[in-house]
Design a protein around this motif. Sequence first.
Motif, PDB file in Angstrom:
ATOM      1  N   LEU A  18      48.691  44.134  34.502  1.00 13.87           N
ATOM      2  CA  LEU A  18      49.101  42.757  34.204  1.00 13.87           C
ATOM      3  C   LEU A  18      50.598  42.596  34.461  1.00 13.87           C
ATOM      4  O   LEU A  18      51.021  41.661  35.151  1.00 13.87           O
ATOM      5  N   ALA A  19      51.394  43.513  33.959  1.00 12.40           N
ATOM      6  CA  ALA A  19      52.846  43.438  34.169  1.00 12.40           C
ATOM      7  C   ALA A  19      53.197  43.567  35.646  1.00 12.40           C
ATOM      8  O   ALA A  19      54.013  42.801  36.173  1.00 12.40           O
ATOM      9  N   GLU A  20      52.576  44.527  36.323  1.00 15.17           N
ATOM     10  CA  GLU A  20      52.874  44.764  37.741  1.00 15.17           C
ATOM     11  C   GLU A  20      52.466  43.570  38.605  1.00 15.17           C
ATOM     12  O   GLU A  20      53.237  43.106  39.450  1.00 15.17           O
ATOM     13  N   PHE A  21      51.256  43.058  38.409  1.00 17.30           N
ATOM     14  CA  PHE A  21      50.796  41.931  39.211  1.00 17.30           C
ATOM     15  C   PHE A  21      51.578  40.660  38.887  1.00 17.30           C
ATOM     16  O   PHE A  21      51.847  39.851  39.778  1.00 17.30           O
ATOM     17  N   ALA A  22      51.940  40.459  37.636  1.00 17.79           N
ATOM     18  CA  ALA A  22      52.723  39.276  37.270  1.00 17.79           C
ATOM     19  C   ALA A  22      54.086  39.306  37.953  1.00 17.79           C
ATOM     20  O   ALA A  22      54.594  38.277  38.396  1.00 17.79           O
ATOM     21  N   GLU A  23      54.672  40.476  38.059  1.00 21.15           N
ATOM     22  CA  GLU A  23      55.986  40.600  38.687  1.00 21.15           C
ATOM     23  C   GLU A  23      55.930  40.540  40.208  1.00 21.15           C
ATOM     24  O   GLU A  23      56.824  39.970  40.836  1.00 21.15           O
ATOM     25  N   HIS A  24      54.893  41.155  40.810  1.00 24.00           N
ATOM     26  CA  HIS A  24      54.913  41.371  42.257  1.00 24.00           C
ATOM     27  C   HIS A  24      53.748  40.770  43.026  1.00 24.00           C
ATOM     28  O   HIS A  24      53.730  40.848  44.257  1.00 24.00           O
ATOM     29  N   GLY A  25      52.770  40.208  42.340  1.00 24.91           N
ATOM     30  CA  GLY A  25      51.585  39.704  43.028  1.00 24.91           C
ATOM     31  C   GLY A  25      50.700  40.840  43.492  1.00 24.91           C
ATOM     32  O   GLY A  25      50.982  42.017  43.235  1.00 24.91           O
ATOM     33  N   THR A  57      41.250  41.764  39.934  1.00 27.71           N
ATOM     34  CA  THR A  57      40.131  40.970  39.434  1.00 27.71           C
ATOM     35  C   THR A  57      39.809  41.345  37.988  1.00 27.71           C
ATOM     36  O   THR A  57      39.559  40.476  37.157  1.00 27.71           O
ATOM     37  N   ALA A  58      39.835  42.638  37.667  1.00 27.70           N
ATOM     38  CA  ALA A  58      39.567  43.087  36.296  1.00 27.70           C
ATOM     39  C   ALA A  58      40.620  42.553  35.330  1.00 27.70           C
ATOM     40  O   ALA A  58      40.293  42.109  34.222  1.00 27.70           O
ATOM     41  N   PRO A  93      54.394  33.976  29.510  1.00 25.09           N
ATOM     42  CA  PRO A  93      54.707  33.552  30.877  1.00 25.09           C
ATOM     43  C   PRO A  93      54.175  34.512  31.939  1.00 25.09           C
ATOM     44  O   PRO A  93      53.919  34.099  33.071  1.00 25.09           O
ATOM     45  N   ASP A  94      53.953  35.780  31.573  1.00 28.30           N
ATOM     46  CA  ASP A  94      53.397  36.727  32.536  1.00 28.30           C
ATOM     47  C   ASP A  94      51.991  36.312  32.964  1.00 28.30           C
ATOM     48  O   ASP A  94      51.608  36.496  34.121  1.00 28.30           O
ATOM     49  N   VAL A  95      51.228  35.723  32.060  1.00 24.71           N
ATOM     50  CA  VAL A  95      49.882  35.260  32.395  1.00 24.71           C
ATOM     51  C   VAL A  95      49.965  34.083  33.371  1.00 24.71           C
ATOM     52  O   VAL A  95      49.174  33.996  34.318  1.00 24.71           O
ATOM     53  N   MET A  96      50.925  33.202  33.167  1.00 23.00           N
ATOM     54  CA  MET A  96      51.096  32.073  34.097  1.00 23.00           C
ATOM     55  C   MET A  96      51.520  32.580  35.476  1.00 23.00           C
ATOM     56  O   MET A  96      51.068  32.062  36.490  1.00 23.00           O
ATOM     57  N   THR A 100      49.485  32.158  38.990  1.00 23.12           N
ATOM     58  CA  THR A 100      50.122  31.637  40.201  1.00 23.12           C
ATOM     59  C   THR A 100      49.879  32.577  41.377  1.00 23.12           C
ATOM     60  O   THR A 100      49.535  32.134  42.478  1.00 23.12           O
ATOM     61  N   TRP A 101      50.037  33.885  41.159  1.00 21.78           N
ATOM     62  CA  TRP A 101      49.752  34.852  42.223  1.00 21.78           C
ATOM     63  C   TRP A 101      48.294  34.755  42.643  1.00 21.78           C
ATOM     64  O   TRP A 101      47.980  34.850  43.832  1.00 21.78           O
ATOM     65  N   HIS A 102      47.398  34.556  41.691  1.00 16.80           N
ATOM     66  CA  HIS A 102      45.976  34.427  42.019  1.00 16.80           C
ATOM     67  C   HIS A 102      45.769  33.252  42.972  1.00 16.80           C
ATOM     68  O   HIS A 102      45.082  33.370  43.985  1.00 16.80           O
ATOM     69  N   ARG A 103      46.358  32.113  42.643  1.00 16.66           N
ATOM     70  CA  ARG A 103      46.217  30.929  43.509  1.00 16.66           C
ATOM     71  C   ARG A 103      46.815  31.177  44.891  1.00 16.66           C
ATOM     72  O   ARG A 103      46.277  30.739  45.901  1.00 16.66           O
ATOM     73  N   LEU A 104      47.935  31.862  44.945  1.00 14.69           N
ATOM     74  CA  LEU A 104      48.618  32.094  46.216  1.00 14.69           C
ATOM     75  C   LEU A 104      47.920  33.120  47.099  1.00 14.69           C
ATOM     76  O   LEU A 104      47.890  32.971  48.324  1.00 14.69           O
ATOM     77  N   GLU A 105      47.397  34.171  46.488  1.00 17.09           N
ATOM     78  CA  GLU A 105      46.948  35.311  47.279  1.00 17.09           C
ATOM     79  C   GLU A 105      45.442  35.478  47.424  1.00 17.09           C
ATOM     80  O   GLU A 105      45.005  36.231  48.283  1.00 17.09           O
ATOM     81  N   GLN A 106      44.668  34.839  46.606  1.00 12.75           N
ATOM     82  CA  GLN A 106      43.227  35.005  46.733  1.00 12.75           C
ATOM     83  C   GLN A 106      42.724  34.153  47.889  1.00 12.75           C
ATOM     84  O   GLN A 106      42.872  32.937  47.890  1.00 12.75           O
ATOM     85  N   ARG A 107      42.140  34.827  48.847  1.00 14.44           N
ATOM     86  CA  ARG A 107      41.615  34.131  50.018  1.00 14.44           C
ATOM     87  C   ARG A 107      40.328  33.402  49.667  1.00 14.44           C
ATOM     88  O   ARG A 107      39.584  33.811  48.784  1.00 14.44           O
ATOM     89  N   GLY A 108      40.039  32.352  50.401  1.00 12.65           N
ATOM     90  CA  GLY A 108      38.846  31.562  50.178  1.00 12.65           C
ATOM     91  C   GLY A 108      37.554  32.294  50.461  1.00 12.65           C
ATOM     92  O   GLY A 108      36.496  31.904  49.975  1.00 12.65           O
ATOM     93  N   ASP A 109      37.606  33.376  51.235  1.00 14.94           N
ATOM     94  CA  ASP A 109      36.382  34.105  51.560  1.00 14.94           C
ATOM     95  C   ASP A 109      36.003  35.134  50.495  1.00 14.94           C
ATOM     96  O   ASP A 109      34.948  35.744  50.569  1.00 14.94           O
TER      97      ASP A 109
END
Length: 188
Positions: A18-25, A57-58, A93-96, A100-109
């Motif tokens: 959670l910390a790593e993905f929140a900071e770096h995507g 995803t987990a 704020p880390d969850v937000m 945001t990273w989820h919206r930016l990086e998750q592809r539609g496929d």
Amino acid sequence: MAPRDPEAKRRALLEAALAEFAEHGIAGARVDRLAGRAGCSAGLVYTYFGSKEELFTAVFDQVVVQAAEQMPISPEDLPEYAGALFDGQTAHPDVMRLATWHRLEQRGDRPAIEAITRSNQAKVDAIEQAQREGKLSTRFTAPELLMLTINTASMWALQSPEISDLGPREHAARRATVVEAVRRLVEP
């Protein structure tokens, strides 16, 4: 020798992720860095989760489930639900950032994250029921009311500091604005 506790390692990995993905995507996160945060080997990430993307995803599943449990929707009181969302976003704020990273990086496929799909459908169903009972406005569909509520609650968290920090507004005043705006949206 201390006994092994695989569930504790899994929880530590999720917390570190959670910390790593929140900071770096997703793209910028490093498995070795997050394993170090968790106090384990990078190989354990792959053992438990298969890939960095599956770990993301987990983590996201866990965040969605926790949010649904900690802030259950009350369709009869969507304004207060919006206030609770605002409080949660301010406190975490880390969850937000993760969202945001989820919206930016998750592809539609990629397949939808099941926890989000279930959570949102349950909320829409509850809002539709409240609308049928005359407790909520029908000016907007249930999915529209849900999105308006969530986005109103998130309006400061999703803005850059240059916009969100306009004026000396404290938490209570911003929360009151969120609650009142949603109240006006949903009143029959």
